[in-house]
Scaffold this motif. Structure first.
Motif, short mmCIF file in Angstrom:
data_model
loop_
_atom_site.label_atom_id
_atom_site.label_comp_id
_atom_site.label_asym_id
_atom_site.label_seq_id
_atom_site.Cartn_x
_atom_site.Cartn_y
_atom_site.Cartn_z
N TRP A 67 0.71 -1.28 0.03
CA TRP A 67 -0.24 -0.14 0.05
C TRP A 67 0.87 1.14 0.09
CZ3 TRP A 67 0.13 3.66 3.66
CH2 TRP A 67 0.71 3.09 4.82
N LYS A 68 2.15 1.14 0.56
CA LYS A 68 2.97 2.41 0.57
C LYS A 68 3.24 2.81 -0.81
CE LYS A 68 4.84 1.17 5.24
NZ LYS A 68 6.09 1.08 5.76
N LYS A 69 3.89 1.62 -1.65
CA LYS A 69 4.17 2.12 -3.03
C LYS A 69 2.86 2.37 -3.87
CE LYS A 69 8.05 -0.89 -4.02
NZ LYS A 69 8.39 -2.05 -4.92
N LYS A 70 1.83 1.89 -3.53
CA LYS A 70 0.57 2.50 -4.27
C LYS A 70 0.35 4.04 -3.79
CE LYS A 70 -1.82 -2.10 -4.55
NZ LYS A 70 -2.97 -3.05 -4.14
N ALA A 71 0.19 4.23 -2.60
CA ALA A 71 0.07 5.30 -2.32
C ALA A 71 1.13 6.49 -2.75
CB ALA A 71 0.08 5.40 -0.74
N PHE A 72 2.44 6.31 -2.67
CA PHE A 72 3.33 7.23 -3.15
C PHE A 72 3.39 7.28 -4.72
CE2 PHE A 72 7.56 8.13 -4.76
CZ PHE A 72 7.83 9.29 -3.83
N SER A 73 3.01 6.16 -5.38
CA SER A 73 2.95 6.37 -6.76
C SER A 73 1.54 7.26 -7.04
CB SER A 73 2.82 4.85 -7.50
OG SER A 73 3.92 4.19 -7.33
N PHE A 74 0.86 7.04 -6.36
CA PHE A 74 -0.65 7.62 -6.78
C PHE A 74 -0.53 9.21 -6.44
CE2 PHE A 74 -4.79 9.28 -5.80
CZ PHE A 74 -5.49 9.18 -6.78
N ALA A 75 0.39 9.39 -5.55
CA ALA A 75 0.31 11.03 -4.95
C ALA A 75 1.28 11.63 -6.06
CB ALA A 75 1.18 10.98 -3.54
N VAL A 76 2.48 10.94 -6.59
CA VAL A 76 3.33 11.55 -7.67
C VAL A 76 2.62 11.63 -8.82
CG1 VAL A 76 5.26 10.84 -9.10
CG2 VAL A 76 5.41 10.67 -6.53
N PHE A 77 1.93 10.63 -9.30
CA PHE A 77 0.82 10.85 -10.36
C PHE A 77 -0.14 11.92 -10.32
CE2 PHE A 77 -3.18 9.93 -12.66
CZ PHE A 77 -2.73 9.98 -13.94
N LEU A 78 -0.70 12.01 -9.30
CA LEU A 78 -1.52 13.29 -8.96
C LEU A 78 -1.06 14.57 -9.05
CD1 LEU A 78 -4.29 12.16 -6.48
CD2 LEU A 78 -4.67 12.55 -8.85
N LEU A 79 0.25 14.63 -8.34
CA LEU A 79 0.94 16.08 -8.32
C LEU A 79 1.37 16.40 -9.83
CD1 LEU A 79 3.03 15.84 -5.10
CD2 LEU A 79 1.30 17.46 -5.70
N SER A 80 1.98 15.38 -10.61
CA SER A 80 2.53 15.53 -12.03
C SER A 80 1.24 16.20 -12.92
CB SER A 80 3.14 14.31 -12.58
OG SER A 80 3.86 14.05 -11.68
N VAL A 81 -0.07 15.41 -12.54
CA VAL A 81 -1.23 15.77 -13.38
C VAL A 81 -1.39 17.30 -13.04
CG1 VAL A 81 -3.47 15.57 -13.76
CG2 VAL A 81 -1.89 13.68 -14.05
N ALA A 82 -1.55 17.51 -11.66
CA ALA A 82 -1.96 18.85 -11.29
C ALA A 82 -1.08 19.89 -11.77
CB ALA A 82 -2.01 18.92 -9.58
N VAL A 83 0.43 19.55 -11.80
CA VAL A 83 1.47 20.51 -12.31
C VAL A 83 1.06 20.99 -13.74
CG1 VAL A 83 3.91 21.02 -12.86
CG2 VAL A 83 2.98 20.26 -10.72
N ALA A 84 0.99 19.85 -14.44
CA ALA A 84 0.64 19.83 -16.00
C ALA A 84 -0.73 20.69 -16.55
CB ALA A 84 0.55 18.59 -16.54
N ALA A 85 -1.52 20.41 -15.60
CA ALA A 85 -3.02 21.03 -15.64
C ALA A 85 -2.78 22.56 -15.37
CB ALA A 85 -3.97 20.43 -14.64
N ASP A 86 -1.98 22.74 -14.31
CA ASP A 86 -1.77 24.21 -13.81
C ASP A 86 -1.02 24.92 -14.77
OD1 ASP A 86 -1.88 26.31 -11.82
OD2 ASP A 86 0.40 26.23 -12.13
#
Length: 188
Positions: free
Chosen positions: A49-68
């Protein structure tokens, strides 16, 4: 009564054997493509679950930066505020700038903007010669730390995925073993 074994009938010759072989080849490719998603789904279910959570957080931040970057423009004004703060607090700002540069490298913020900003700000604070040296030092240190963190993230977060793909694809297997230097250099 004993039955005598009969020989198998001879294979029938097809009129379109090349087309049939191509069709069978395409079916096997389709099966491989379908199965890779099943394998990836099973792989993702087996992760901690730690790898899943970290990967999901990095993905969301990357999408947020790209959208911004493309639509909202919220990060750019905050970046300008941060750069103004570095002019006012030069000693603490160097450590903060190096940390920010390293994190920006991890979160796919374009680092060339920070490099130009460091040159501009540190030239104003320290003068042209010393400011240039301080800007180069802070940018180099920040990008070096960011690259090390990105390497560690890639090595420990995706190593299992590389093993999975190397079992399936010979090119990835060769790259993982370090056997395809020519392929990596030529971009094949």
């Amino acid at each position: 009564a004993l039955e005598t074994p009969t020989a198998a009938p001879p294979p029938q010759k097809r009129c379109c054997s090349k087309l049939h072989n191509w069709y069978e080849y395409q079916q096997t490719l389709d099966e491989i493509d379908q199965h890779i998603f099943v394998v990836l789904f099973d792989f993702s279910r087996a992760q901690s679950w730690k790898k899943k959570a970290f990967s999901f957080a990095v993905f969301l931040l990357s999408v947020a930066v790209a959208a911004d970057s493309f639509y909202f423009g919220y990060i750019s004004p905050k970046l300008v505020e941060f750069l103004k703060w570095t002019v006012q607090h030069s000693a603490v700002a160097m450590v903060t700038f190096v940390t920010f540069y390293a994190v920006a490298t991890l979160m796919f913020v374009p680092p060339f903007l920070l490099t130009f900003a460091a040159g501009y700000i540190y030239r104003q604070v320290y003068g042209p010669v010393v400011g240039f040296a301080v800007a180069v030092g802070t940018c180099f240190t920040g990008s070096y730390i960011g690259a090390m963190l990105a390497f560690l993230r890639a090595r420990y977060m995706t190593r299992d995925l590389v093993k999975l793909f190397s079992r399936r694809f010979s090119l990835i297997r060769a790259a993982d073993k370090g056997e395809c230097i020519l392929v990596a250099c030529l971009g094949w």
